[in-house]
Scaffold this active site. Structure first.
Site, PDB file in Angstrom:
ATOM      1  CD  GLU A  88     106.623  30.383  47.506  1.00  8.76           C
ATOM      2  OE1 GLU A  88     106.091  30.034  46.450  1.00  8.76           O
ATOM      3  OE2 GLU A  88     107.197  29.576  48.276  1.00  8.76           O
ATOM      4  CG  ASP A 107     109.299  31.475  53.083  1.00 11.77           C
ATOM      5  OD1 ASP A 107     109.520  32.082  52.018  1.00 11.77           O
ATOM      6  OD2 ASP A 107     108.302  30.742  53.247  1.00 11.77           O
TER       7      ASP A 107
HETATM    8 ZN   LIG Z   1     109.934  28.427  46.262  1.00  7.37          ZN
END
Ligand SMILES: [Zn+2]
Length: 398
Positions: free
Chosen positions: A170, A77
């Site tokens: 993340e 992401d």
């Molecule tokens: Zn990163």
């Protein structure tokens, strides 16, 4: 496999922004699509054991008949701060250190962005000024896939089996939420994420959050003498009892802090939110005590007020693991020494998925990927540093 630049350009052409407001996992459908794309790339390379699980995490394994396995992890992401999916990143060959004009509105120079000095002379990739680049962390994915391609053709050079995982979400703090160390099936792993490849990390903050609720006594101000207890006023008194220097804007390196993130209130009730951070877990406990003591002071002075303190532990410093077992760090040192490259270790002033994964039972320090000033239009990736990291991984697996 495409060369690393074409591969990187293909990966960043997907917009895989994670979404804090989403109630699904992963938080955006584009991450699931991208995960499937990554599985396709892995399979095309000839990795049969590659799949996307029900949470959108990608796992892949290449067995090389070795006793031990090293895992490599990158997140798929990109930050919710700015849209990604850039189709026209610009490559500047042998960057000469002069100001970089991204578009009519935005220019970068080394006064504002000192890292430009580190990458002067490199081939670099910059944005169009409208999107983030997505090198955080698609530089990590491009490095891992490029290394994989070499690994498959030169298996006899290496002394470790290879495991790979690509994780979603993340950037919204959920990257390790569904990470499964059994599916990863490695002895040691590394997240490839972040800045200069000349810095690695195996230290991060211990983290906790705290909320304080204050309930006062509200009456008409005209007849309030000796009756009213103003919760909003007690909230400001509480903040004034905290150490003035122990805040993010006055600390650096391994200095921890108590950070007031939110305050709201009126006469009847007030609420304060804090985050507490320290690399040393005893010092984090001390910070919790500072809040408790301040609460007691106010409570004793205003017995008619009702005060509540809730503390929630968030994540732990992975160094507490590594100080007992440095083997994952020793492997990094060995790889850098045989690559004839100097490495330094920086304590992260934040958390990493690797810290969470370490405490799930898989030791997981972080390695850099050559991506700078992420999460916005000023993001730049160094092609030289990406290529060098691929070479360092070759030494890591020897
Ligand atoms: Zn990163």
């Amino acid at each position: 496999m495409k060369n690393i630049v074409d591969l990187f350009k293909e990966l960043i052409s997907f917009d895989t922004m994670s979404d804090e407001s989403s109630s699904t996992y992963p938080s955006s459908a584009s991450e699931l699509e991208f995960a499937s794309k990554l599985v396709d790339i892995l399979k095309e390379e000839g990795v049969n054991d590659a799949y996307r699980d029900e949470f959108g995490l990608v796992y892949a394994h290449v067995d090389n008949n070795k006793d031990k396995t090293i895992g490599l992890i990158a997140h798929m992401d990109t930050s919710p701060a700015l849209k990604g999916g850039i189709k026209n990143p610009r490559i500047i060959e042998k960057y000469d250190g002069s100001p970089i004009k991204l578009n009519e509105k935005y220019t970068m120079d080394s006064d504002e962005f000192p890292f430009l000095k580190e990458i002067t002379g490199d081939d670099i990739i910059v944005t169009d000024g409208e999107h983030l680049l997505g090198g955080d962390d698609k530089a990590g994915i491009a490095i891992i896939l490029t290394f994989l391609s070499y690994y498959l053709k030169h298996k006899d050079e290496f002394n470790y089996n290879l495991a790979i995982s690509f994780t979603p979400d993340e950037e919204i703090g959920q990257g390790a939420l569904h990470f499964d160390v059994k599916k990863m099936n490695a002895d040691v792993a590394y997240t490839l994420d972040g800045g200069s490849i000349y810095e690695a990390s195996y230290e991060n903050f211990n983290a906790a959050s705290a909320t304080i609720s204050i309930y006062g006594v509200g009456v008409h101000p005209g007849s309030a003498k000796n009756i009213m207890v103003n919760a909003a006023l007690l909230a400001t008194k509480f903040v004034n009892l905290l150490p003035k220097e122990m805040v993010p804007e006055k600390t650096e390196g391994r200095e921890g802090f108590i950070h007031l993130t939110d305050i709201k209130g009126d006469v009847e009730e007030a609420h304060l939110s804090f985050i507490l951070r320290d690399h040393d877990k005893d010092l984090l406990e001390e910070k919790k005590k500072i809040l408790k003591n301040a609460l007691n002071v106010i409570q004793n002075e205003y017995p008619k007020a009702k005060l509540e303190l809730k503390i929630h532990d968030e994540y732990r410093n992975m160094f507490d693991y590594f100080k007992e077992d440095m083997s994952a760090i020793n492997l990094i040192n060995k790889a850098y020494i045989s690559s004839k490259i100097k490495i330094s270790y920086d304590p992260i002033r934040g958390g990493t998925d690797g810290a969470t994964i370490t405490y799930l039972g898989l030791p997981c320090p972080n390695l850099g990927v050559g991506d700078f000033s992420p999460h916005g239009r000023f993001e730049i990736v160094s092609i030289n540093q990406m290529n060098t990291m691929v070479e360092i991984l070759k030494e890591l697996f020897k």
